[in-house]
Design a protein around this motif. Structure first.
Motif, PDB file in Angstrom:
ATOM      1  N   UNK A 109       0.810  -1.216   0.000  1.00  0.00           N
ATOM      2  CA  UNK A 109       0.000   0.000   0.000  1.00  0.00           C
ATOM      3  C   UNK A 109       0.841   1.262   0.000  1.00  0.00           C
ATOM      4  N   UNK A 110       2.002   1.220   0.640  1.00  0.00           N
ATOM      5  CA  UNK A 110       2.894   2.383   0.637  1.00  0.00           C
ATOM      6  C   UNK A 110       3.389   2.694  -0.769  1.00  0.00           C
ATOM      7  N   UNK A 111       3.717   1.643  -1.526  1.00  0.00           N
ATOM      8  CA  UNK A 111       4.116   1.853  -2.920  1.00  0.00           C
ATOM      9  C   UNK A 111       2.924   2.335  -3.758  1.00  0.00           C
ATOM     10  N   UNK A 127       2.231   6.204  -6.207  1.00  0.00           N
ATOM     11  CA  UNK A 127       1.919   6.415  -7.626  1.00  0.00           C
ATOM     12  C   UNK A 127       0.430   6.622  -7.891  1.00  0.00           C
ATOM     13  N   UNK A 128      -0.423   6.468  -6.863  1.00  0.00           N
ATOM     14  CA  UNK A 128      -1.872   6.602  -7.083  1.00  0.00           C
ATOM     15  C   UNK A 128      -2.205   7.994  -7.596  1.00  0.00           C
ATOM     16  N   UNK A 129      -3.206   8.068  -8.467  1.00  0.00           N
ATOM     17  CA  UNK A 129      -3.615   9.341  -9.046  1.00  0.00           C
ATOM     18  C   UNK A 129      -5.126   9.447  -9.025  1.00  0.00           C
ATOM     19  N   UNK A 130      -5.621  10.685  -9.057  1.00  0.00           N
ATOM     20  CA  UNK A 130      -7.064  10.911  -9.122  1.00  0.00           C
ATOM     21  C   UNK A 130      -7.534  11.093 -10.550  1.00  0.00           C
ATOM     22  N   UNK A 150      -6.199   4.219   1.470  1.00  0.00           N
ATOM     23  CA  UNK A 150      -5.487   5.292   0.781  1.00  0.00           C
ATOM     24  C   UNK A 150      -6.332   6.556   0.841  1.00  0.00           C
ATOM     25  N   UNK A 151      -5.805   7.575   1.480  1.00  0.00           N
ATOM     26  CA  UNK A 151      -6.536   8.822   1.667  1.00  0.00           C
ATOM     27  C   UNK A 151      -5.842   9.928   0.882  1.00  0.00           C
ATOM     28  N   UNK A 152      -6.620  10.688   0.106  1.00  0.00           N
ATOM     29  CA  UNK A 152      -6.033  11.777  -0.681  1.00  0.00           C
ATOM     30  C   UNK A 152      -5.829  12.994   0.212  1.00  0.00           C
ATOM     31  N   UNK A 153      -4.607  13.536   0.200  1.00  0.00           N
ATOM     32  CA  UNK A 153      -4.260  14.714   0.992  1.00  0.00           C
ATOM     33  C   UNK A 153      -4.180  15.902   0.041  1.00  0.00           C
ATOM     34  N   UNK A 154      -5.224  16.766   0.025  1.00  0.00           N
ATOM     35  CA  UNK A 154      -5.263  17.848  -0.973  1.00  0.00           C
ATOM     36  C   UNK A 154      -4.045  18.768  -0.934  1.00  0.00           C
ATOM     37  N   UNK A 159     -13.587  -4.625  -7.705  1.00  0.00           N
ATOM     38  CA  UNK A 159     -13.995  -3.355  -8.303  1.00  0.00           C
ATOM     39  C   UNK A 159     -12.768  -2.479  -8.503  1.00  0.00           C
ATOM     40  N   UNK A 160     -12.835  -1.628  -9.523  1.00  0.00           N
ATOM     41  CA  UNK A 160     -11.714  -0.749  -9.841  1.00  0.00           C
ATOM     42  C   UNK A 160     -11.896   0.572  -9.104  1.00  0.00           C
ATOM     43  N   UNK A 161     -10.941   0.900  -8.218  1.00  0.00           N
ATOM     44  CA  UNK A 161     -11.048   2.104  -7.391  1.00  0.00           C
ATOM     45  C   UNK A 161     -10.060   3.189  -7.795  1.00  0.00           C
ATOM     46  N   UNK A 162      -9.002   2.825  -8.499  1.00  0.00           N
ATOM     47  CA  UNK A 162      -7.985   3.789  -8.924  1.00  0.00           C
ATOM     48  C   UNK A 162      -7.674   3.550 -10.397  1.00  0.00           C
ATOM     49  N   UNK A 163      -7.483   4.612 -11.176  1.00  0.00           N
ATOM     50  CA  UNK A 163      -7.274   4.428 -12.617  1.00  0.00           C
ATOM     51  C   UNK A 163      -5.936   3.799 -12.971  1.00  0.00           C
ATOM     52  N   UNK A 164      -4.915   3.975 -12.127  1.00  0.00           N
ATOM     53  CA  UNK A 164      -3.577   3.489 -12.491  1.00  0.00           C
ATOM     54  C   UNK A 164      -3.042   2.454 -11.519  1.00  0.00           C
TER      55      UNK A 164
END
Length: 551
Positions: free
Chosen positions: A119-121, A125-128, A177-181, A510-515
């Motif tokens: 999850x750290x990796x 690279x996760x993107x919105x 995974x939490x998005x930090x604006x 289910x797909x939660x992240x595009x990449x």
């Protein structure tokens, strides 16, 4: 080893207060401010064995130092910086505690540790951006029955139960995974308490699942999910809560309003009135100072979302003070209305130009103000809500049958267009559907028709969750079918959901992240699996409220 008796932040706050001029005129005033530290010891019936720690803390604070304690890793006593030693302070030495932990690890712990590393990796690279995902046409598949939809929701509930991390007090939490604006990136962390991507949203799904199925196991899991929040509500002092609320905001998805709304809904699902008392405590924290400090304004993090959370509580309890706080939030929005380049009045949320859309834009804020008008009959809220709708109408693009997303610009230098719950025609259509229940005009009806036509023509996308994905658009069609008596919209929502479930069956999740691979787990409500589970229940049982409208 270092031993932390209190959060360093507490020492810092107290030191900052002692340095104000009023407390530096007399030694007594200075000492009284430092003596705030003793409050923690006053709740005990007898003097605790940790009492000498207070003297050591005060000595350090008088020298403008942050108290710092260390202890030997191989003994169970605490040394107070050479002044005093407290024997048998720790239940066991930290070294022995480490050995015990290592000896207790099993295959479940190994899997969890590997998941944290992976999850750290993933967070790196996760993107919105949904542009990295593909799109596909829905096939004409046999529609899932109510029983099948509930069975799919149960798989999600079971996964949540399996991956839950239990604390010694019985409460549970998850890692996601939490998005930090502010950092513009994702971070792997334990869930917070909010609705959008925190424990409140997970508890809401579990409670709804328990209501629909009658499975008491998930009723208990819902209560355990809220246990930590409920304990904080009744043990943390109001001043600390005010500081926390300033950091999290007052909004309906990520702030104080989101927790109020979640507690109200879970109370209704589980028929437990004590949760309403907890919601009332949080509503009382919505002070004029806190509302005035709100800069977000929108549904997600600002006063518009706070209005929806407060109105959900007022609708059940009828408490006048709750409605007064909602009115204060509405007045705050009225005070922040602006006209950009002569356009109808709207709101600057976090962009140079007033945004369109439901989550951060005029559609959501206008909807909240119209809901407030329905509760108060004060025309100023009606007029402000209609002005926000008029602003979006003024920037509507006929050629795309959509409203521009001013956050993103295309290659031609023109604004981009989205079709999600958060931005674009889907969310704006949902906002108009909610508004139609309060004020019905030909223009709003026409915009609903356009928005939902654009939404139904939109292909299925890579992302499945509620916030930016396929299930969010399905909810818009589902609400439209009920409010406008359009069974064809219900059929499309059901068919799209059937296709998404079929794809998840083929690919494993289910797909939660595009990449990222779809094996990446994220339990949150808007960006994760608990929201998908709730939407499956909605399709099986249309009597459940629309969470995306804060019904």
């Amino acid at each position: 080893m270092r031993f932390i008796f209190r959060n360093t932040r507490i020492y810092g706050i107290i030191l900052q207060k002692t340095l104000s001029p009023d407390h530096l005129k007399h030694g007594v005033d200075y000492s009284i401010q430092l003596d705030v530290l003793s409050r923690a010891f006053l709740v005990a019936q007898e003097r605790p064995n940790a009492f000498p720690v207070l003297s050591a803390e005060l000595r350090a604070m008088e020298q403008l130092d942050i108290p710092f304690f260390t202890a030997s890793a191989v003994i169970d006593e605490l040394s107070l910086n050479g002044y005093l030693t407290i024997p048998n302070y720790f239940k066991q030495s930290s070294y022995q505690d480490l050995l015990n932990q290592l000896q207790s690890l099993d295959e479940t712990d190994l899997a969890r540790q590997v998941a944290i590393i992976q999850g750290s990796f993933d967070a790196k690279i996760a993107t919105t951006s949904s542009r990295q995902g593909g799109q596909w046409q829905a096939e004409s598949l046999p529609l899932l029955s109510s029983e099948q939809l509930i069975a799919e929701a149960k798989e999600i509930a079971t996964q949540l139960e399996t991956k839950a991390i239990s604390d010694p007090d019985g409460s549970v939490n998850w890692i996601g995974l939490d998005f930090v604006p502010r950092a513009e990136r994702y971070q792997l962390q334990v869930l917070n308490n909010c609705l959008s991507d925190g424990r409140s949203g997970v508890a809401l799904f579990l409670a709804a699942f328990s209501q629909v199925t009658g499975d008491s196991r998930y009723r208990d899991l819902a209560f355990r999910t809220l246990q930590s929040l409920r304990r904080q509500i009744h043990t943390i002092d109001p001043e600390t809560w005010q500081r926390m609320a300033r950091l999290m905001g007052v909004g309906g998805a990520t702030g104080l309003g989101s927790m109020i709304y979640s507690l109200v809904k879970v109370s209704q699902f589980l028929k437990d009135a004590t949760l309403l008392q907890d919601a009332q405590v949080l509503a009382n924290l919505m002070t004029p100072e806190l509302i005035a400090a709100d800069e977000h304004l929108d549904i997600m993090s600002g006063s518009a979302g706070a209005i929806l959370g407060l109105l959900s509580l007022h609708q059940i309890t009828g408490e006048a003070a709750v409605l007064e706080n909602a009115i204060a939030c509405g007045q705050h929005l009225l005070n922040r209305q602006v006209s950009h380049n002569g356009a109808p009045k709207a709101w600057h949320t976090f962009w140079d130009k007033p945004l369109t859309g439901f989550s951060h834009g005029a559609a959501g804020i206008s909807y909240a103000l119209l809901r407030l008008y329905a509760a108060t009959l004060e025309r100023k809220f009606l007029e402000a809500g209609l002005a926000g709708i008029e602003y979006e109408r003024s920037v509507f693009c006929q050629s795309t049958a959509n409203w521009p997303d001013f956050r993103r610009m295309g290659q031609s230098g023109q604004p981009d267009f989205a079709n999600k719950w958060c931005h674009g025609s889907a969310g704006i259509g949902l906002g108009r559907l909610g508004s139609l229940r309060i004020v019905e005009t030909p223009e709003i009806q026409q915009e609903i028709e356009i928005a939902l036509q654009t939404t139904q023509n939109f292909c299925l996308q890579a992302i499945d969750h509620l916030c930016c994905g396929n299930f969010g658009r399905a909810e818009v069609l589902l609400v439209g079918a009920k409010i406008c008596s359009r069974p064809d919209w219900h059929q499309i929502a059901h068919q799209n959901a059937t296709n998404v479930v079929a794809r998840a069956k083929r690919t494993g999740a289910y797909q939660l992240f595009p990449n990222l691979p779809n094996s990446v787990f994220n339990p949150g409500f808007l960006p994760g699996t608990s929201g998908i589970g709730y939407q499956l229940l909605r399709l099986a049982n249309n009597d459940l409220p629309s969470i995306l409208l804060w019904d």
